[in-house]
Design a protein around this motif. Structure first.
Motif, short mmCIF file in Angstrom:
data_model
loop_
_atom_site.label_atom_id
_atom_site.label_comp_id
_atom_site.label_asym_id
_atom_site.label_seq_id
_atom_site.Cartn_x
_atom_site.Cartn_y
_atom_site.Cartn_z
N VAL A 2 19.59 57.88 31.44
CA VAL A 2 19.57 56.95 32.55
C VAL A 2 18.54 55.87 32.23
N GLN A 3 18.87 54.65 32.57
CA GLN A 3 17.91 53.57 32.41
C GLN A 3 18.03 52.59 33.56
N VAL A 4 16.95 51.85 33.78
CA VAL A 4 16.97 50.77 34.76
C VAL A 4 16.49 49.51 34.05
N ALA A 35 12.31 51.59 43.95
CA ALA A 35 11.08 50.89 44.33
C ALA A 35 10.72 49.81 43.33
N TRP A 36 9.89 48.91 43.81
CA TRP A 36 9.29 47.89 42.96
C TRP A 36 7.78 48.10 42.95
N CYS A 95 10.59 48.16 38.05
CA CYS A 95 11.52 48.90 38.89
C CYS A 95 11.36 50.39 38.61
N ASN A 96 11.51 51.18 39.67
CA ASN A 96 11.43 52.64 39.55
C ASN A 96 12.53 53.26 40.37
N VAL A 109 12.66 57.22 36.69
CA VAL A 109 12.88 56.26 35.61
C VAL A 109 12.18 54.95 35.89
N TRP A 110 11.53 54.41 34.86
CA TRP A 110 10.87 53.10 34.95
C TRP A 110 11.60 52.08 34.09
N GLY A 111 11.64 50.85 34.55
CA GLY A 111 12.14 49.76 33.75
C GLY A 111 11.06 49.21 32.84
N GLN A 112 11.44 48.24 32.03
CA GLN A 112 10.50 47.68 31.07
C GLN A 112 9.62 46.59 31.69
#
Length: 120
Positions: A2-4, A35-36, A95-96, A109-112
């Motif tokens: 999974v990725q965001v 969430a942000w 993003c989370n 999951v965390w985005g970059q």
């Protein structure tokens, strides 16, 4: 897996607006909270806003009234509308998401991150 992935950051003048997007992809069965967060240089990462799958929201007190979080469950996407931006809003925005996969496992999951820069 999974990725965001975040998008929509950039350079804006004080008083302007930006809309961030974050799309989750992969073997997603469901997503609970999205969430942000943001992290400014030399500072700790802080919660900006969060939203549940049912639409309940939570904001950092200092940002209420200027920032709005929303989501499209069908697209596994969360948005952050930022208005009346100030130079102190300059940060990397992350993003989370709390994701449940088809196999029953759960992932946080965390985005970059996406850079938001507000010029005075």
């Amino acid at each position: 897996q999974v990725q965001v992935v975040e998008s929509g950051g950039g350079l804006v003048q004080a008083g302007g607006s930006l809309r961030l997007s974050c799309a989750a992809s992969g073997s997603i069965f469901s997503i609970n909270a999205m969430a942000w967060y943001r992290q400014a240089p030399g500072k700790q990462r802080e919660l900006v806003a969060a939203i549940t799958s049912g639409g309940s929201t939570n904001y950092a007190e200092s940002l209420k009234g200027r920032f709005t979080i929303s989501r499209d469950n069908a697209k596994n996407t969360v948005y952050l509308q930022m208005n009346s931006l100030k130079p102190e809003d300059t940060a990397v925005y992350y993003c989370n998401a709390d994701v449940r996969t088809y196999w029953g496992s759960t992932w946080n999951v965390w985005g970059q991150g996406t850079q938001v820069t507000v010029s005075s």
